[in-house]
Each structure stands twice: as structure tokens, then as C-alpha cells.
Write an enzyme that holds these catalytic residues in place. Structure first.
Site, short mmCIF file in Angstrom:
data_model
loop_
_atom_site.label_atom_id
_atom_site.label_comp_id
_atom_site.label_asym_id
_atom_site.label_seq_id
_atom_site.Cartn_x
_atom_site.Cartn_y
_atom_site.Cartn_z
N LYS A 161 -33.45 -11.62 23.75
CA LYS A 161 -34.83 -11.91 23.37
C LYS A 161 -35.80 -11.26 24.37
O LYS A 161 -35.39 -10.89 25.48
CB LYS A 161 -35.03 -13.43 23.32
CG LYS A 161 -34.80 -14.10 24.66
CD LYS A 161 -34.64 -15.61 24.49
CE LYS A 161 -34.55 -16.28 25.84
NZ LYS A 161 -33.93 -17.60 25.79
N TYR A 210 -59.06 -5.72 48.51
CA TYR A 210 -60.13 -6.54 47.95
C TYR A 210 -60.26 -7.86 48.69
O TYR A 210 -59.26 -8.48 49.06
CB TYR A 210 -59.83 -6.85 46.48
CG TYR A 210 -60.11 -5.71 45.54
CD1 TYR A 210 -61.40 -5.18 45.40
CD2 TYR A 210 -59.09 -5.16 44.78
CE1 TYR A 210 -61.65 -4.14 44.53
CE2 TYR A 210 -59.33 -4.11 43.90
CZ TYR A 210 -60.61 -3.60 43.78
OH TYR A 210 -60.85 -2.58 42.93
C1 LIG Z 1 -32.85 -17.90 26.58
C2 LIG Z 1 -31.81 -18.83 26.16
C3 LIG Z 1 -30.57 -18.90 26.83
C4 LIG Z 1 -30.28 -18.12 28.10
O1 LIG Z 1 -30.79 -18.76 29.23
P1 LIG Z 1 -30.57 -18.11 30.69
O2 LIG Z 1 -31.09 -19.14 31.61
O3 LIG Z 1 -31.38 -16.85 30.72
O4 LIG Z 1 -29.12 -17.85 30.81
C5 LIG Z 1 -29.59 -19.72 26.29
N1 LIG Z 1 -29.82 -20.45 25.18
C6 LIG Z 1 -31.01 -20.43 24.55
C7 LIG Z 1 -31.20 -21.27 23.32
C8 LIG Z 1 -32.04 -19.64 25.01
O5 LIG Z 1 -33.21 -19.62 24.37
#
Ligand SMILES: *Cc1c(COP(=O)(O)O)cnc(C)c1O
Length: 349
Positions: free
Chosen positions: A33, A245
């Protein structure tokens, strides 16, 4: 010369092997994702080729992913309207059902679909209650077009190994799913710390990209994303001179500073504090003054460096993104997914 991100293919392969070693009896659903946690889905072939499934948050991501692979795709958001269901079917997605409003849409399918049912075991974000879950399986059991592939849930505190929620969520999950054949619960933190949570499918995300899900850096994981930028200018300033800045940093003595061509406009965190390390010719040098949109300054008084030298901002064994996250009061996940579109990506061995 510009800001560059390189994506290490061998590190991706290595990290996936770490997942397999830790969970040898589970299939792997790799989380890709948010454009593979900011790494770009077209640059993560070792993950795409060697996972059993790939998971994305939304249809737009599934569309892009489907263009480059035939692998099964898990759609985490699921679908609400029939039109979304049609799109998901066309993309050959396995569809998560996490809210009761989705059940009717799913049940009205005209074509066969594979679904994953997500249940809430304590995080209270997405997922059916136990009661809704039992209603759902009863209802869908009569529909020959629907195949329930797996039942899943998500930990709220897996990154804190001794948090009591981990045990209570696992207990809740087992209790609700004792009759189920296929189950999935573990994210990266649980893959590394809690074998009892591995079940049939594990869901690694952050660890694939070489980042520890815990406070402590994990040297078994190799950093995948390396962010670098060139030194654009070097100058020596005098006691009392300010840098950047707001003139928030003032030299206590004569100081040689390098100005580097990266800033928050590239995705380097604006909240990085004075002292945040950058790597110049294998030496750690401290950030001084505020991060600008296109530039940062560092103290190189103790280091040999020239204009044009390449500076690593994160992504080596010596300078991990976890360290930058800590100095910026954020988490590595946010830094990885925050790289801006002007940064060039390249693939390396
Ligand atoms: C993003 C996600 C993961 C992975 O989590 P990590 O901490 O990056 O390993 C696992 N399960 C779901 C449902 C997620 O949305």
C-alpha cells in the site's frame, strides 16, 4: 545533480527471506500500500515476485499494481457500492469485508469472489464485531459465489512486545475463529516477536523495507531506500554568525558549514532537530539551523568534504531512517511515504 532515492533490490530480497525464516509455515501477504511504503511499486520486483499475495489499501492502487503483475491482490478497504465491487472483480482482487454495510453489496455479487473477513479484536478501527462476524458467515455460507479465503485481524500494539493488548487480542481472535481454516493476524512486529500469531498468512509491511517495527534498530534487516543529495556550497562562518531561517542556530566558534541540496520540499522532515546526523564521506555530521524547502546546513568542521560530494540523509547501516525519525519526532513509516514527486528514483543492486 539532484536529490536521489535508490531502491536496493538485494535488500528487498534479503528482508523477504527474513520474513520466511521467521514464519516458515505461513504464506506471505506483502503490504505494498501507499506505493510500496513510498518505494514505488515498479521498483520492488523481488517482493512482487516472491510473495503469495500483495495487499493495497484502495482500488486506485490495485489498478496500478494489476498493470505490472498477475499475482493475487488483496484489497484492504473492501467495497461499499456495487460499482466498486465490479471494479474489484475486474482487477481480480480478493476483497476484505470489514464493515457490516459491505456485506449486502458482497452478497449481491453476480460473479464468484474471494473474500477476507476482518474482525475487530481490540483496535476498534476496522473490523466486524464478533456478533456481526457470526451473522456474516451464516448469511454468506448460503451463497455459492462467495469463497471466504481467510479471516483476519490487526494488532494495535504489536510494536510494544509486552503490551497486554497483544495477548488479549490474540485470545479474542482465536476464540472467534477456532472453527476457521485460514487465519491471518501478524504484521511485521508480530512476525518478529510472536510466533503464536503467525497462523496461515503473515502480513509484513515495514520490515520488507528494512525498517525495524520496534524502538530498537534491527541489524538483520537491510535498509532498502537510500536518500542522497549533493553538497552545494561550503563556507566558514565566525563566532556569533547565525545559520538559516529564524537565525535559530548561532556559531559558538568559527565553523565550517556545508549547504546540501535537500529540504522539506523533497520529503526531508522539517522538524529534524539540530544535531540530526547526515553522512558525508562516511562521517556523521550534525544538522544545524532549520530545514528549508530546498536546503539544509550541516557542520562539517571535523570532516573533509568538497562541493559536489554526495551526502546520505538516510538508508545505510551507519545511518538508518529510524534515527532520523527519532530526531524528527515521527516514525519511519511517515518519512518513507513522504518523499515528494520531484525526487528521482533509481533501482540499485
Ligand atoms: C499496513 C498493514 C500491515 C503491515 O504493518 P507493518 O507494521 O508495516 O508490518 C499489516 N496488516 C494490515 C491490515 C495493514 O494495513
Amino acid at each position: 545533480m539532484c536529490t536521489i532515492i535508490s531502491i536496493s533490490q538485494s535488500a528487498l530480497k534479503h528482508n523477504l527471506l527474513v520474513v520466511k525464516k521467521n514464519a516458515p509455515n505461513s504464506k506471505i501477504v506483502s503490504m505494498v500500500k501507499a506505493n510500496a511504503y513510498g518505494h514505488q511499486i515498479n521498483l520492488i520486483n523481488p517482493i512482487i515476485n516472491h510473495s503469495d499475495l500483495l495487499a493495497v489499501s484502495e482500488i486506485s492502487e490495485a489498478k496500478k499494481l494489476r498493470k505490472i503483475t498477475k499475482k493475487p491482490i488483496l484489497l484492504l478497504s473492501g467495497v461499499i457500492e456495487d460499482q466498486e465491487l465490479q471494479q474489484a472483480i475486474k482487477l481480480n482482487c480478493q476483497i476484505v469485508v470489514h464493515d457490516k454495510t459491505q456485506i449486502t453489496t458482497i452478497n449481491n455479487t453476480k460473479q464468484p469472489i474471494n473474500i477476507w473477513i476482518k474482525i475487530n479484536t481490540g483496535m476498534h478501527r476496522l473490523g466486524l464485531s464478533t456478533h456481526e462476524y457470526f451473522d456474516c458467515i451464516k448469511l454468506l455460507a448460503n451463497n455459492p459465489l462467495i469463497n471466504t479465503q481467510c479471516v483476519m485481524s490487526h494488532f494495535a500494539c504489536a510494536d510494544e512486545i509486552n503490551h497486554p493488548m497483544n495477548q488479549s487480542q490474540l485470545f479474542e481472535f482465536k476464540k472467534s475463529t477456532y472453527h476457521t481454516t485460514k487465519r491471518s493476524m501478524a504484521n511485521s512486529a508480530a512476525i518478529l516477536s510472536n510466533p503464536a500469531s503467525h497462523f496461515d498468512y503473515v502480513r509484513p509491511g515495514i520490515m520488507l523495507y528494512g525498517v525495524s517495527p520496534f524502538e530498537i534498530i534491527n541489524n538483520n534487516l537491510k535498509p532498502v531506500m537510500q536518500l542522497s543529495a549533493p553538497i552545494m556550497s561550503i563556507k566558514t562562518i565566525q563566532t556569533g554568525d547565525s545559520v538559516g531561517y529564524g537565525a535559530t542556530w548561532i556559531a559558538k566558534e568559527s565553523t565550517t558549514i556545508a549547504t546540501i541540496g535537500i529540504g522539506y520540499g523533497d520529503g526531508y522532515p522539517r522538524h529534524a532537530k539540530n544535531g540530526t546526523p547526515v553522512l558525508i564521506n562516511n562521517n556523521l555530521c550534525p544538522l544545524i539551523g532549520r530545514v528549508s524547502m530546498d536546503l539544509i546546513c550541516v557542520d562539517i568542521s571535523n570532516v573533509k568534504a568538497s562541493v559536489g560530494d554526495n551526502v546520505i540523509l538516510w538508508g545505510t547501516q551507519k545511518l538508518r531512517i529510524e534515527t532520523i525519525a527519532k530526531h524528527s519526532d515521527t516514525i519511519a513509516y511517515e518519512l518513507l511515504t513522504g518523499i515528494s514527486s520531484r525526487v528521482a528514483f533509481i533501482s540499485t543492486i
